[in-house]
Each structure stands twice: as structure tokens, then as C-alpha cells.
Design an enzyme around this catalytic site. Sequence first.
Site, PDB file in Angstrom:
ATOM      1  N   HIS A   1       0.844  -1.184   0.098  1.00 34.60           N
ATOM      2  CA  HIS A   1      -0.105  -0.118   0.112  1.00 34.60           C
ATOM      3  C   HIS A   1       1.023   1.154  -0.183  1.00 34.60           C
ATOM      4  O   HIS A   1       1.622   1.576   0.997  1.00 34.60           O
ATOM      5  CB  HIS A   1      -0.887  -0.234   1.299  1.00 34.60           C
ATOM      6  N   PHE A   2       0.798   1.792  -1.136  1.00 32.60           N
ATOM      7  CA  PHE A   2       1.867   3.165  -1.245  1.00 32.60           C
ATOM      8  C   PHE A   2       1.197   4.314  -1.075  1.00 32.60           C
ATOM      9  O   PHE A   2       1.690   5.371  -1.392  1.00 32.60           O
ATOM     10  CB  PHE A   2       2.720   3.092  -2.449  1.00 32.60           C
ATOM     11  N   ARG A   3      -0.089   4.300  -0.804  1.00 31.12           N
ATOM     12  CA  ARG A   3      -0.993   5.490  -0.362  1.00 31.12           C
ATOM     13  C   ARG A   3      -1.106   6.837  -1.284  1.00 31.12           C
ATOM     14  O   ARG A   3      -1.677   7.622  -0.707  1.00 31.12           O
ATOM     15  CB  ARG A   3      -0.314   6.036   1.000  1.00 31.12           C
TER      16      ARG A   3
ATOM     17  N   ASN B   1      -6.644   0.803  -2.039  1.00 27.20           N
ATOM     18  CA  ASN B   1      -7.164   1.577  -1.044  1.00 27.20           C
ATOM     19  C   ASN B   1      -6.573   2.959  -0.934  1.00 27.20           C
ATOM     20  O   ASN B   1      -6.197   3.360   0.319  1.00 27.20           O
ATOM     21  CB  ASN B   1      -7.517   0.889   0.181  1.00 27.20           C
TER      22      ASN B   1
ATOM     23  N   HIS C   1      -8.929 -10.278   0.372  1.00 23.97           N
ATOM     24  CA  HIS C   1      -8.521 -10.093   1.786  1.00 23.97           C
ATOM     25  C   HIS C   1      -9.955 -10.614   2.636  1.00 23.97           C
ATOM     26  O   HIS C   1     -11.140 -10.179   2.375  1.00 23.97           O
ATOM     27  CB  HIS C   1      -8.802  -8.558   2.123  1.00 23.97           C
TER      28      HIS C   1
ATOM     29  N   HIS D   1      -2.598 -12.776   2.964  1.00 19.51           N
ATOM     30  CA  HIS D   1      -2.524 -12.864   4.303  1.00 19.51           C
ATOM     31  C   HIS D   1      -3.019 -13.570   5.089  1.00 19.51           C
ATOM     32  O   HIS D   1      -3.777 -13.191   6.031  1.00 19.51           O
ATOM     33  CB  HIS D   1      -2.009 -11.500   4.855  1.00 19.51           C
TER      34      HIS D   1
ATOM     35  N   ASP E   1       2.556  -6.845   2.505  1.00 22.51           N
ATOM     36  CA  ASP E   1       1.223  -6.089   3.412  1.00 22.51           C
ATOM     37  C   ASP E   1       2.076  -4.840   3.749  1.00 22.51           C
ATOM     38  O   ASP E   1       1.371  -4.441   4.602  1.00 22.51           O
ATOM     39  CB  ASP E   1       0.435  -6.849   4.310  1.00 22.51           C
TER      40      ASP E   1
ATOM     41  N   HIS F   1       1.384   3.689   8.304  1.00 17.80           N
ATOM     42  CA  HIS F   1       0.833   4.591   9.032  1.00 17.80           C
ATOM     43  C   HIS F   1       1.698   5.191   9.977  1.00 17.80           C
ATOM     44  O   HIS F   1       2.706   4.709  10.363  1.00 17.80           O
ATOM     45  CB  HIS F   1      -0.294   4.126   9.915  1.00 17.80           C
TER      46      HIS F   1
HETATM   47  O1  DOR Z   1      -3.492  -4.048   8.379  1.00 12.44           O
HETATM   48  C1  DOR Z   1      -3.918  -3.720   7.203  1.00 12.44           C
HETATM   49  N1  DOR Z   1      -3.755  -2.425   6.858  1.00 12.44           N
HETATM   50  N2  DOR Z   1      -4.646  -4.367   6.373  1.00 12.44           N
HETATM   51  C2  DOR Z   1      -5.325  -4.172   5.208  1.00 12.44           C
HETATM   52  O2  DOR Z   1      -5.833  -5.053   4.904  1.00 12.44           O
HETATM   53  C3  DOR Z   1      -5.195  -2.901   4.909  1.00 12.44           C
HETATM   54  C4  DOR Z   1      -4.032  -1.878   5.220  1.00 12.44           C
HETATM   55  C5  DOR Z   1      -3.856  -0.740   5.186  1.00 12.44           C
HETATM   56  O3  DOR Z   1      -4.095  -0.226   4.154  1.00 12.44           O
HETATM   57  O4  DOR Z   1      -3.673   0.351   6.120  1.00 12.44           O
END
Ligand code: DOR
Length: 445
Positions: A64-66, A96, A181, A235, A306, A310
Site C-alpha cells: 500500500h503506497f498511499r 485503497n 482480503h 495474508h 502487506d 501509518h
Molecule cells: O492492516 C492492514 N492495513 N490490513 C489491510 O488489509 C489494509 C492495510 C492498510 O491499507 O492500512
Amino acid sequence: MTDSYDLVITGGRAVTPNGVETVDLGIRGGRIAALGALEGARAAQTLDARGLHVLPGVIDTQVHFREPGLEHKEDLESGTRGAIMGGVTTVFEMPNTRPNTTGPAEIADKLARARGRAWCDHAFFVGAAMDNVDRLAEAEGVPGCCGVKIFMGASTGNLLVPDDATLRRALASGRRRVAIHSEDEPRMNERRHIAEAAGRPHAHCEWRDVESAVRATRRVLAIARELGRQIHVLHITTEEEIAILAEHRDIATVEVTPQHLTLSAPECYDRLGTLAQMNPPIREARHREGLWRGVTSGVVDVLGSDHAPHTLEEKAKPYPQSPSGMPGVQTLLPVMLDHVHRGRLSLERLVDLASHGPQRIYNIACKGRLVVGYDADIVLVDLKAKRAVAREWIESKSGWSPFEGLELTGWPVATILRGQIVMRDGQRLGVPMGVPARFLDTRAS
Ligand code: DOR
């Protein structure tokens, strides 16, 4: 006339489809042009790999590179920078973001953002949402898309397919393998009070319990079988699901993460608090050992990090307002090399999980193997190098790692992307030259 190469890597122990062999690699035009004894060959550049192992670059199929929308945590430049520092040469990035990646326009936007900024090759998932489930076939077919991702349980963001009717429509649209997921949203909604009442992350694996994972995995397997659709269950966290998935190898492939193979509850929550909070959760040691049995018995196909960064400030919110996820793209390979050092898996099995497996299950063109004609995506590793994971080494904008302080044996010392050395001895080299990964056309199959 002897052949000439752009780069020759000499004297290393290479993990090829033949096994582990001392072999030189000749690279020309970004591809592996020769494997063999290449002494005397003319080369613009030579890399002495004596004492090192030569592996295909890692393909991390869950990051996830946001970007766009959450660039304070990560972006495509910083995320891919971490990737090459850790020996990862291709990433598949999750949908996402803000906005969510739900169609061809958002894929095109991410590809444009990556151009000239990505340090490694890449592809993007399209996310299934309640309003696009019948149009996934179109989106999964665009260049630079690696397939569809379905969140059956809510995690970071609002992409969600909680019910069987919508799940069936999503799995009926398109033909590529679908990444899942697998956590049961209705059950987790009923149980959220457990997390609220506990107020500490130790309750995370009780709220999102074994049954939440097992129920969702059974549901998606039943629908995938009914439709004949191939799925990839991301996962996996429970011993029970490893047993269930072993009965469905013809339609389902399996991912585990280094963190679920390394950490266990309650110790990780005692030590790391909400930093250990992720979805699906880190569980008790019996599950970790069950996942290892999945690795050694061959049920597990792929390792994914994964990577879900954050900031420390966000993670400091009181549980369960604290967000789920931890960074991991940069530590995937060193953490797993340490498991090789400890004898938990062979180096060949690690390459199978980190490179061969992703190539096979996603039909990636010309990557993931040290073979003639494939992209020269290579990582040189020193299996004897020993050091602790240091926060200063982490490139992620989030600026931390759940593995900080852990002493690991086995580290990447050079990363080569399509023939260009992009990391050597912990230093980045060159400019961002990542391009979209290509996929085999499987329409005829
Ligand atoms: O812990 C998680 N964080 N699981 C996920 O499936 C999404 C991810 C996130 O995008 O922060």
C-alpha cells in the site's frame, strides 16, 4: 569474437531453476543474455559476487503506497525507494488510496504518477466496490493493472464487498486471478464491542477472531468454485485456513506475510502495542507454527509484505481508533533470509515464495527467474552479514519498522533493475527508472 555484455556478475552462487549453482550472469539490454562461465567476456561493467548469493529480485505482490490522497504516510517514490533498498524489484500496489482505484482512469493516474518517480517496476490493483462489480473485467484488462482486489472485511479505507451476492457478481466479472482480503465483515461488526471494551490491541485477534477469517475463506472458496474463478487468498493467519486451503489448490493460491511468520500474540502486543495491529491480526504462536507448516508443506505460494504504513502519530491513537497496518516492503527479504539462516526454510524455497511464485500465479512476463531472456532483476545477498534493523535505514515516510532492533543474519547488498545497479552496499544509485510490469496474455489458455 567473444560476446560482450553491459554487465557481468561473476562468481556468485545463483539460485536458478536448476538449483543453487556457481555461475556468471551476462546482462545485455536489460535482460539476462547468458548464464555460464563468462570469464574473458567483454563487459562494460563487472560485479564481483564471490561470497554472495545471486537471487531473482523479489516481487512483492501486496503493498500500500498511499498515493494519491494519503501521501503523508507514503508515496510512490518513497515506497519504491524502500523496495529497492530491500531487494524488491517489482511491486503490486493496492487500491485503497484516495480516491480508491476502481477503474481504468485511476489506474492510468497511478501509472502517470509512477513515471519517472518509481524506483522499481510496478502494477496496480483495481478494487471491487459496490458500484463497479459488474465492470471489473474492463478495468483488469488495462495495461499496468495486475488484477482485482476484493476486501471482504473492512480495513483501512472504504473498499468493501461484504455480502455473498455482491461477491458473486465481482467474481463473475473478468478472468484473471482475484486477490482476496478474507475476513467476515458481518461477524466482525457483531464483535466490534470486544475491541471497544478492551481498549488495548491485545483484543485485536479476539475481535477479528479465527472464525472471522475461516468463515470468509470458506465463503469465497465456495463461490470461486461455483464460478470456476481462480482466487489468491492474501495474508492467511490461521492454522485452520491452511488446512482448508490445502483442499482447494486447483482454484486458490495462498499468501503469508513475514510478520505473521515472525511475530506472535500476546508478546507482540506487549512489546509493540498498536504498532503490531494489522488486519488480519497477528495471532498466537500455534497459528504462526501452522503457517510455517503451510510453507514447508507447499500450501503457501507467495510471500507478500502487506506494506501498510501509518505514521507513529496515527498509531498512537487509543486502540481501536488506531489504524491497522505496518510497513514491510524493505524488511521482507532480510527477515526471511534470517529465517533461512535459522533453518526454517531453504534459500530455494524462499526464492520460490518471493519470486517464482508471484510470477507463476499472476502470469508476469519475463520476471522472477534467473533465466536467459528474462529481465535482469536481481538481488545480491550476503547470507553471513549480520546487523539489527535500524530505524534510520527505513525509507518509508512512516519512519518505523515493527522489526527495529531485531538482529538479522542475511542482507541484500545490491539490487539490479533491468540491468541497472540501483542499490549497492546500502546506497541508492541512478535515477528512478521503474516501468509497468507486463503480463502474459492468457486469453488462449
Ligand atoms: O492492516 C492492514 N492495513 N490490513 C489491510 O488489509 C489494509 C492495510 C492498510 O491499507 O492500512
